[in-house]
Design a protein around this motif. Structure first.
Motif, mmCIF file in Angstrom:
data_model
loop_
_atom_site.group_PDB
_atom_site.id
_atom_site.type_symbol
_atom_site.label_atom_id
_atom_site.label_comp_id
_atom_site.label_asym_id
_atom_site.label_seq_id
_atom_site.Cartn_x
_atom_site.Cartn_y
_atom_site.Cartn_z
ATOM 1 N N THR A 125 0.823 -1.213 0.000
ATOM 2 C CA THR A 125 0.000 0.000 0.000
ATOM 3 C C THR A 125 0.857 1.262 0.000
ATOM 4 N N ALA A 128 5.637 -0.217 -4.190
ATOM 5 C CA ALA A 128 5.758 -1.504 -4.878
ATOM 6 C C ALA A 128 6.982 -1.551 -5.780
ATOM 7 N N GLU A 132 8.748 -4.226 -9.099
ATOM 8 C CA GLU A 132 9.216 -3.862 -10.436
ATOM 9 C C GLU A 132 10.675 -4.276 -10.637
ATOM 10 N N GLN A 166 -7.397 0.344 -4.838
ATOM 11 C CA GLN A 166 -6.029 0.574 -5.308
ATOM 12 C C GLN A 166 -5.221 -0.718 -5.284
ATOM 13 N N SER A 169 -6.344 -2.819 -8.239
ATOM 14 C CA SER A 169 -5.857 -2.223 -9.488
ATOM 15 C C SER A 169 -4.366 -2.452 -9.663
ATOM 16 N N ARG A 170 -3.618 -2.312 -8.566
ATOM 17 C CA ARG A 170 -2.169 -2.492 -8.644
ATOM 18 C C ARG A 170 -1.816 -3.940 -8.984
ATOM 19 N N SER A 173 -2.493 -4.700 -12.552
ATOM 20 C CA SER A 173 -1.565 -4.052 -13.483
ATOM 21 C C SER A 173 -0.257 -4.814 -13.632
ATOM 22 N N CYS A 227 -10.143 -2.816 -14.513
ATOM 23 C CA CYS A 227 -8.755 -3.300 -14.519
ATOM 24 C C CYS A 227 -8.413 -4.173 -15.722
#
Length: 250
Positions: A125, A128, A132, A166, A169-170, A173, A227
């Motif tokens: 939260t 992130a 990556e 969120q 959605s994250r 993604s 999404c």
């Protein structure tokens, strides 16, 4: 159980610990009262093959809120039998994370597959970036399969409606497939009641949450409408009466 009013299907902890000490669901003995078999019995061992991940490329799995890692390891062994793992041209890697550093330390210390499984402390939260970095290290833009099991309620209670959306959605993604287990609303009520009985203040957002009711359906609606994902399979419900839903990026 620490409280008779808190059924085991609501992630309350066991009788040896104070469940109020885990406001983010980071129970110290979580897998003693919700063992990995509760989920693994519903998921076919051939899942990666069925999703098309049987070629020579690396396959990446993400375990969100992995606690002390027992389910991460069991899930990996379930999907990648060791005999097969030695034969695959493309290796399967799993990254598990949790915001509780002590649980991650335990996961790291007891990890039997350190060449394939990695555990890191991370609060998704807040940041992130490490995800990556992990993806780029493996030359991938997304995780092939993301596991988000019994995590949504804790994010929802601590970060509100916006925090829950969120999170979804994250994860959408950065994932090609998402295996989701959302706690039902009755567990929210039990978690809030537990804090009150312990003499603690309620979760900051509990009384103001507008997303209520069928939480699995709310999650599905957001993932499909906002999404770019679609529900492709339901593996039924666990022994705790929770749906295991598999989504795919369209």
């Amino acid at each position: 159980m620490a409280m008779a009013t808190c059924p085991p299907s609501c992630d309350t902890g066991d009788e040896k610990e104070d469940p109020g000490a885990a406001p983010y669901g980071n129970f110290i003995n979580y897998y003693t009262f919700n063992p990995p078999e509760n989920r693994l019995s519903l998921v076919p061992a051939s899942l990666l093959h069925e999703l098309g991940y049987s070629d020579g490329e690396a396959t990446l799995i993400l375990d969100v809120g992995c606690n002390s890692g027992e389910l991460s390891v069991a899930f990996y062994k379930h999907l990648v039998p060791q005999s097969e793992g030695n034969q695959r041209k493309g290796k399967v890697y799993l990254l598990g994370f949790d915001l509780d550093e002590s649980l991650i330390q335990r996961a790291q210390q007891t990890n039997p597959l350190q060449d394939s499984i990695t555990f890191i402390p991370l609060d998704i939260t807040k940041n992130a970036d490490q995800l990556e970095v992990y993806l780029s290290q493996h030359g991938c833009s997304q995780f092939h399969l993301c596991l988000c099991l019994a995590v949504t309620m804790w994010v929802h209670l601590n970060h509100g409606d916006s925090g829950l959306l969120q999170l979804l959605s994250r994860l959408a993604s950065i994932s090609q497939h998402l295996l989701l287990e959302a706690q039902p609303w009755k567990c929210y009520r039990s978690a809030a009641r537990r804090l009150r009985k312990l003499g603690r203040s309620d979760f900051d957002h509990f009384k103001t949450l507008k997303i209520r009711g069928d939480m699995a359906d709310h999650a599905r609606e957001h993932l499909e409408k906002h999404c770019g994902m679609e529900l492709i399979q339901s593996f039924g419900s666990t022994s705790w009466d929770r749906k295991l839903l598999l989504f795919k990026r369209k």
